[in-house]
Design a protein around this motif. Structure first.
Motif, short mmCIF file in Angstrom:
data_model
loop_
_atom_site.label_atom_id
_atom_site.label_comp_id
_atom_site.label_asym_id
_atom_site.label_seq_id
_atom_site.Cartn_x
_atom_site.Cartn_y
_atom_site.Cartn_z
N SER A 12 0.83 -1.20 0.00
CA SER A 12 0.00 0.00 0.00
C SER A 12 0.87 1.25 0.00
CB SER A 12 -0.91 0.02 1.23
OG SER A 12 -1.67 1.23 1.27
N ASP A 45 -0.32 3.93 1.22
CA ASP A 45 -0.72 4.56 2.47
C ASP A 45 0.16 4.00 3.58
OD1 ASP A 45 -2.87 6.12 4.11
OD2 ASP A 45 -2.69 4.16 5.08
N LEU A 46 0.95 4.85 4.22
CA LEU A 46 1.93 4.37 5.19
C LEU A 46 1.28 3.75 6.42
CD1 LEU A 46 4.72 7.10 5.05
CD2 LEU A 46 4.73 4.82 4.04
N ASP A 47 0.11 4.21 6.80
CA ASP A 47 -0.57 3.61 7.94
C ASP A 47 -0.96 2.16 7.63
OD1 ASP A 47 -0.36 5.90 9.48
OD2 ASP A 47 -2.30 6.69 8.80
N THR A 48 -1.49 1.95 6.43
CA THR A 48 -1.86 0.60 6.01
C THR A 48 -0.64 -0.28 5.87
OG1 THR A 48 -3.78 1.48 4.83
CG2 THR A 48 -3.05 -0.74 4.23
N ARG A 50 6.72 8.71 13.09
CA ARG A 50 6.26 7.39 12.66
C ARG A 50 7.17 6.29 13.22
NH1 ARG A 50 2.66 5.55 9.19
NH2 ARG A 50 2.19 7.66 8.46
#
Length: 395
Positions: A211, A213-216, A244
Motif C-alpha cells: 500500500s 498509504d503508510l498507515d496501512t 512514525r
C-alpha cells in the motif's frame, strides 16, 4: 583560505580549521547496537563504463571496514550505501559479502549483510513486457531471496532482509508480502533484521508492504513481525519520519529492536524517551564513525546531554548529504572518505561521483571540516582544492 562555489551562485571564501577534533576513543559500545552502512571503494584504474560490472578496490574497501570496527561500530554490508542497485550488482555484492565476512571474523568485528533480489534487477524484468508479475514473478522473487539468504548465512553473518524492487513490481497486495516474508523468516536459521526503505531512497519501492498509504503499510509490516517474533532481531526503518518511527518502535513485540535508518533525526531517536529508544543502522555513520562512537560512549555512561552535544551538530551535514534526490547521498559519503584520507581518489562505481554538483560537494566539505571530521585538515583542503580546480577552474 579556500574559495568555494555557492549553491545559489557565486564564490565565497572559507578558512579551514587547522586541527582535527580530539576524541577520547575506547572499547566496544554497550548501550546501543550501532551499525554503519559502509560504502565501497572503486578501482579507479579499471577500464569500465556506467553499464559495466563494478570494479572494486578490495584492499581499500576492507581497510575502511577495519576503520569502522576500530571505533566499535558494526558494519552493515552490501546495503544501499554500498550502491546496491546503483552500480553494484549481485555478483559484486556477493563477493563483497564473502570478503567482508572473512575480514570480520579475522578482526572480531560485528557484521550484518544485505539480502535482496537484485539478480532480477535488469530493466527488462522490471518494466518491460516480461515484467515480473503474478505467481511466476513471486516465485522468482522468492528464489532470488533464498539464494542470497543462503550465501549470507554461509558466511556466518547476520542477514538483513532488504526491500525488493522486484517484489514491489510483482506483488498485488499485502497478502503477497505476508506470504513471502513468512516463508523467508521460517527458513532463516537465525533472527534477521527487516529493512523498510522508503521511496525517497528508492522510488521503485513506492507502495511497499502492499500500500502507498503508510498507515496501512505499517499494519502489514507489524503483522509480519508479530507472526514470527523469534525470527526478527529487529527492524531497520528508513522513512525519514521520526514520529512514525517512534510510534512503530512502541508497537514492536518484546525483544524486537528498532534500528533507526533516519538520517535526519538520528540523535533524538537513538537517545530515546521514557518509553524506549532506537539502535542504529545508518549511512551517515560512514563519515561520522569517530563522532558517532564518541557520542554513544557518552550514552554508555548515562550522559544523554553529552551524547546530544556531540551528535546534534552533525545533523546539518547529514541533512545536506541526504537532501533530495536522497538516493544520491552516496556521492557525498565517498567525497568525505577521500578528503579524510580513507581512499586515494574520488571515483565511484557506476561513475556516481558526478551525481552531485560542485557547490553541493563544496558545502559538504565545509560542514565536515567545521565538525573536525578530517584527521588531516591540510590534506582535506589540498584534495578539495584539486577537485575545485579540475571541475570548476577555482585554482
Amino acid at each position: 583560505m579556500i574559495r568555494l562555489p555557492e549553491i545559489g551562485g557565486g564564490v565565497r571564501e572559507y578558512t579551514p580549521r587547522t586541527e582535527p577534533l580530539t576524541l577520547g576513543g575506547g572499547g566496544p559500545l554497550t548501550s546501543r547496537t550501532v551499525f554503519s552502512a559502509a560504502h565501497v571503494v572503486a578501482d579507479p584504474y579499471a577500464d569500465t563504463t556506467p553499464d559495466s560490472p563494478a570494479a572494486v578496490d578490495w584492499d581499500a574497501t576492507l581497510a575502511f571496514r577495519r576503520h569502522l570496527w576500530s571505533h566499535g561500530l558494526g558494519v552493515a554490508e552490501a546495503m544501499d550505501t554500498a550502491q546496491r542497485g546503483m552500480g553494484l550488482d549481485w555478483t559484486g555484492a556477493a563477493e563483497l559479502i564473502r570478503r567482508s565476512a572473512a575480514e570480520a571474523k579475522a578482526v572480531g568485528g560485528r557484521i550484518a549483510c544485505g539480502v535482496g533480489t537484485d539478480q532480477l534487477a535488469g530493466p527488462d524484468r522490471l518494466t518491460g513486457p516480461d515484467r515480473l508479475t503474478g505467481p511466476a514473478g513471486l516465485a522468482a522473487v522468492r528464489k532470488a531471496y533464498e539464494e542470497q539468504l543462503a550465501l549470507v548465512e554461509e558466511t556466518g553473518s547476520q542477514a538483513v532482509l532488504m526491500a525488493s524492487r522486484a517484489l514491489a513490481a510483482a506483488a498485488s497486495g499485502p497478502e503477497d508480502y505476508l506470504d513471502l516474508y513468512g516463508h523467508l523468516l521460517r527458513q532463516a536459521s537465525e533472527p534477521v533484521v527487516l529493512h523498510w526503505l522508503g521511496p525517497m531512497f528508492d522510488p521503485a519501492l513506492d507502495g511497499y508492504w502492499g500500500s502507498a498509504d503508510l498507515d496501512t503499510a505499517t499494519e502489514t509490516f507489524l503483522e509480519v513481525i508479530a507472526a514470527h517474533p523469534d525470527k526478527v532481531d529487529g527492524i531497520k526503518v528508513s522513512l525519514l519520519d521520526a514520529g512514525r518511527e517512534v510510534e512503530l518502535r512502541r508497537r514492536l513485540p518484546e525483544g524486537v529492536r528498532c534500528y533507526t535508518g533516519d538520517d535526519f533525526h538520528y540523535p533524538e531517536l537513538i537517545a530515546g524517551d521514557e518509553q524506549g529508544f532506537s539502535h542504529a543502522l545508518l549511512g551517515i555513520f560512514d563519515p561520522l564513525a569517530p563522532l558517532a562512537a564518541e557520542a554513544v560512549r557518552a550514552l554508555d555512561t548515562g550522559d544523554v546531554d553529552a551524547f546530544r552535544t556531540t551528535l546534534d551538530p552533525t545533523v546539518a551535514l547529514s541533512r545536506h548529504l541526504f537532501q533530495a534526490p536522497t538516493r544520491f547521498y552516496k556521492t557525498g559519503v565517498v567525497l568525505l572518505a577521500w578528503l579524510a584520507g580513507h581512499q586515494d581518489h574520488f571515483t565511484m562505481v557506476g561513475g556516481l561521483q558526478s551525481a552531485r554538483s560542485l557547490p553541493h560537494l563544496a558545502t559538504a566539505y565545509e560542514l565536515a571540516d567545521g565538525l573536525g571530521l578530517f584527521p588531516d585538515p591540510a590534506l582535506a583542503e589540498s584534495r578539495m582544492r584539486s577537485l575545485l580546480t579540475v571541475q570548476g577552474g577555482l585554482g
